[in-house]
Design a protein around this motif. Structure first.
Motif, PDB file in Angstrom:
ATOM      1  N   VAL A 339     -12.877  -3.366 -74.513  1.00 42.61           N
ATOM      2  CA  VAL A 339     -14.281  -3.739 -74.246  1.00 42.61           C
ATOM      3  C   VAL A 339     -14.714  -3.080 -72.934  1.00 42.61           C
ATOM      4  N   VAL A 340     -15.740  -2.246 -73.030  1.00 46.80           N
ATOM      5  CA  VAL A 340     -16.102  -1.424 -71.874  1.00 46.80           C
ATOM      6  C   VAL A 340     -17.092  -2.149 -70.962  1.00 46.80           C
ATOM      7  N   VAL A 341     -17.008  -1.776 -69.707  1.00 44.99           N
ATOM      8  CA  VAL A 341     -17.965  -2.282 -68.735  1.00 44.99           C
ATOM      9  C   VAL A 341     -18.330  -1.115 -67.818  1.00 44.99           C
ATOM     10  N   GLY A 343     -21.291  -2.195 -70.392  1.00 47.04           N
ATOM     11  CA  GLY A 343     -21.510  -1.999 -71.815  1.00 47.04           C
ATOM     12  C   GLY A 343     -22.830  -1.286 -72.042  1.00 47.04           C
TER      13      GLY A 343
ATOM     14  N   LYS B 222     -27.706   2.532 -64.595  1.00 48.39           N
ATOM     15  CA  LYS B 222     -26.649   1.833 -65.347  1.00 48.39           C
ATOM     16  C   LYS B 222     -26.123   2.733 -66.463  1.00 48.39           C
ATOM     17  N   TYR B 226     -22.489   4.183 -67.025  1.00 49.46           N
ATOM     18  CA  TYR B 226     -21.848   3.982 -68.334  1.00 49.46           C
ATOM     19  C   TYR B 226     -21.198   5.282 -68.819  1.00 49.46           C
ATOM     20  N   HIS B 229     -18.100   6.069 -66.700  1.00 54.50           N
ATOM     21  CA  HIS B 229     -16.960   5.196 -67.023  1.00 54.50           C
ATOM     22  C   HIS B 229     -16.382   5.555 -68.390  1.00 54.50           C
ATOM     23  N   ASN B 233     -12.611   6.370 -69.118  1.00 50.37           N
ATOM     24  CA  ASN B 233     -11.873   5.617 -70.137  1.00 50.37           C
ATOM     25  C   ASN B 233     -11.248   6.556 -71.160  1.00 50.37           C
ATOM     26  N   ASN B 239      -9.721   1.123 -70.754  1.00 54.29           N
ATOM     27  CA  ASN B 239     -10.611   0.857 -69.624  1.00 54.29           C
ATOM     28  C   ASN B 239      -9.927   1.224 -68.312  1.00 54.29           C
ATOM     29  N   PHE B 241     -10.211   1.108 -64.226  1.00 53.48           N
ATOM     30  CA  PHE B 241     -10.895   0.437 -63.121  1.00 53.48           C
ATOM     31  C   PHE B 241     -10.360   0.976 -61.798  1.00 53.48           C
ATOM     32  N   LEU B 273     -23.077  -1.904 -59.671  1.00 55.60           N
ATOM     33  CA  LEU B 273     -23.042  -2.741 -60.883  1.00 55.60           C
ATOM     34  C   LEU B 273     -22.679  -4.197 -60.601  1.00 55.60           C
ATOM     35  N   PHE B 274     -21.843  -4.412 -59.579  1.00 57.80           N
ATOM     36  CA  PHE B 274     -21.302  -5.764 -59.409  1.00 57.80           C
ATOM     37  C   PHE B 274     -21.683  -6.419 -58.085  1.00 57.80           C
TER      38      PHE B 274
END
Lengths: 345, 303
Positions: A339-341, A343, B222, B226, B229, B233, B239, B241, B273-274
């Motif tokens: 599950v990507v983030v 998304g 965003k 995306y 990332h 990935n 994923n 990080f 993003l966070f």
């Protein structure tokens, strides 16, 4: 001013939490991750299922935690003849030969109870489970015509997963009451194993526990401080979307491209994580962020507790239930990996 | 050909001296008027000779005294004879018109002749005399100059048109063709998503292409993150990080030189993003364009 004092409080408690971990690690070797998860559960105010074999140090670990956080530590053994009232009270003939009724392990310490260890919970009957789960949820119990409040109690329960005779599997609804299921495994490191069998200080569990500094935390302030953590740690919209994606992936892993070798993924999961489970996931993730000195949630915070919070909540198709533990670990790992983030929402 | 033209010119000059109308000086009372043009006659043309004749009283042109209509000589036919008479004092005046049509032909210009003929005159005493009408030469001109023969005589050698210098145009044509080819490849490179194109199938190449197309809006940042990332990935196999950077570089040594940039990207991603650290969208897009280009070069092994 409030913000400054809040920051000071958070930093102060964090120092104490890290000290607690360090103190426990002095007496429990090779369990760093388990200790971090238990610390997380304590500050998230969640009950814990312990997964692991016998003689790996669960009792010592819990006694050490109880000593570190202060408050009372109580323990009860799950047996097939254990009845609910055995938890609440016990009767005996006193020195005068008269029957006497005393408070059981659950009530004995009253509001000072901080750690309640239910060993081999799956050996107890469902009636016992029902009472215990109710107390876990409501934090109080009626007995002796009065209401006993247990506001600071955290339950740690161990499941005997080796023997199946005379055991009663905890139903999924009951498992859902536990925030985490933490594996306590034999340390993998040969050095740690060597210490456990040759270091004489590990021969006396009680003496070992006494080495832990007591009252590092104030158990009766944990509830309040837990709320402070939850209010303080922020989550971005991207994180919220990510949590929703993870939740959906526990319900329909195929939708996110999750696959497991030799498993028909579309038929594997009968029921994914519950709303309560996801709420607990975010609660624990916030604690993890705080323990790592952050004010905002990162995906890593969720990953740190994802398996331990989600795996025991998943209900698998019976055809896969015999390999439940392995499949649950593999599935949660695949979900995190797939599950990507952020998304593409 | 030129010689022919010269010959015709000379003959025409000579004929210019011929009298268009000659009087028969030896035959009193006879005036012959020939056609006005003695050249350029072609087959089918009709040439008319007019003869004026004054006869004394009692003299006449008897029947059959005129040239016979339809007589031919050397391809020239007398096609019409017309006579008119009138009194002229005591005598009579005759006006005769002889129409000749040319049926002869020649491939070259030649001199032909209206034939010699005569007109009988009967005197009062019945004695007949013949007044001679002399030949009249004219130039027959064929309708085609040359005869049928080998075409090669008239063929002209072919020469390259000398009007325009094409060398310079060829240069510019080549230059523009080159530019068009390069431009087309560039457009293809920028816009195409075909994985089979060389150097275009990489995850970071794809991310760079997509980020380049993004406009700097809050929503696009965003999307840009995306794409980045997704590329990480892809290379990581799951994923990836911030805490996975070292493993990522170990797995993919080609990105080793950009380790600091990778760490900077994840820091920026977390910030945006966070952590909610809002930066200018255009600045983020610009930074991600640069980073994606760097990582694309690593991907291609040209960093």
């Amino acid at each position: 001013m409030n913000t400054v004092s809040n920051d000071i409080e958070l930093a102060d408690w964090r120092t104490k939490a890290l000290k607690l971990e360090a103190e426990i690690e002095k007496v429990i070797v090779g369990q760093t991750r388990a200790i971090r998860l238990m610390t997380t559960a304590i500050f998230a105010r969640g009950h814990v299922l312990l997964e692991g074999g016998v003689g790996v140090g669960k009792t010592t670990l819990l006694q050490s935690i109880a000593r570190g956080i202060g408050g009372a530590y109580e323990r009860i053994e799950g047996t097939v003849d254990l009845m609910p009232n055995d938890i609440v009270y016990h009767t005996y003939l006193n020195s005068e030969g008269r029957p006497q009724i005393d408070e059981g392990p659950l009530l004995r310490a009253g509001e000072n109870l901080s750690v309640f260890f239910f060993n081999e919970i799956n050996r107890a009957r469902p009636q016992v489970h029902a009472l215990m789960l109710r107390v876990m949820a409501e934090k109080h119990v009626q007995a002796f015509k009065k209401d006993y409040r247990l506001p600071h109690m955290v339950v740690f329960a161990d499941r005997n997963q080796v023997e199946k005779n005379e055991t009663f599997e905890i139903p999924s609804a009951a498992r859902d009451r536990f925030m985490m299921e933490i594996p306590i495994n034999i340390p993998a490191s040969r050095e740690h194993r060597k210490s456990l069998i040759f270091d004489t200080r590990f021969q006396h569990a009680e003496a070992l526990t006494q080495q832990v500094e007591d009252h590092i935390l104030q158990f009766d302030q944990l509830n309040q401080f837990s709320d402070t953590i939850q209010r303080h740690i922020q989550s971005s919209p991207v994180m919220e979307e990510y949590a929703l994606d993870l939740w959906e992936a526990t319900q329909d892993p195929a939708k996110f491209g999750v696959s497991l070798e030799g498993v028909e993924i579309g038929r594997l999961v009968q029921s994914g994580a519950s709303p309560r489970g996801m709420g607990m996931l975010m609660k624990a993730a916030r604690v993890n962020a705080w323990l790592n000195g952050r004010d905002n949630l990162l995906p890593e915070d969720i990953h740190a507790v994802f398996h331990e919070i989600i795996a025991h909540r998943l209900v698998f198709n019976p055809m896969y239930d015999s390999k439940r533990t392995a499949l649950a670990r593999e599935l949660t790992a695949q979900i995190i990996n797939t599950v990507v983030v952020p998304g593409k929402h | 050909m030129k010689n022919m033209i010269r010959l015709i010119g000379c003959l025409m000059a000579m004929l210019g001296y011929l009298p268009a109308a000659s009087a028969a000086g030896t035959q009193p009372g006879l005036i012959i008027t020939n056609p006005s043009k003695s050249y350029g006659v072609q087959i089918g043309d009709v040439l008319s000779r007019k003869i004026e004749l004054d006869l004394p009283a009692g003299s006449t042109i008897p029947k059959g005294g005129l040239p016979l209509k339809g007589s031919k000589a050397d391809g020239i036919e007398l096609v019409d004879v017309a006579i008119s008479e009138s009194t002229n004092g005591d005598g009579r005046h005759y006006s005769v018109r002889l129409d000749y049509q040319v049926f002869a032909s020649s491939a070259k210009p030649v001199v032909m002749l209206l034939p010699q003929s005569g007109i009988k005159v009967a005197a009062k005493d019945g004695q007949e005399t013949v007044l001679a009408i002399p030949q009249w030469p004219f130039w027959f001109s064929p309708m085609v100059v040359s005869s049928s023969g080998k075409a090669g005589i008239n063929m002209q050698a072919q020469f390259r048109p000398p009007a325009i210098e094409l060398g310079r145009l060829h240069f510019w044509l080549g230059a523009f063709a080159f530019l068009i080819a390069v431009g087309s490849l560039g457009l293809l490179y920028i816009n195409a998503d075909k994985k089979w194109l060389p150097f275009m199938g990489g995850a970071f190449a794809d991310a760079h292409r997509k980020i380049k197309r993004l406009k700097a809006t809050p929503g696009s940042t965003k999307e840009a993150f995306y794409h980045m990332h997704a590329a990480f990935n892809h290379w990581y196999g799951g994923n990836c990080f911030a805490q996975d950077i070292d493993t990522f570089v170990q797995q993919n040594p080609r990105f080793g030189k950009s380790r600091e940039d990778i760490a900077r990207f994840f820091e920026s991603s977390n910030d945006h993003l966070f952590f909610g650290h809002i930066k200018d969208a255009s600045e983020i897009i610009r930074e991600l364009k640069l980073l994606s280009k760097k990582f694309r070069n690593c991907e291609r092994g040209v960093a």
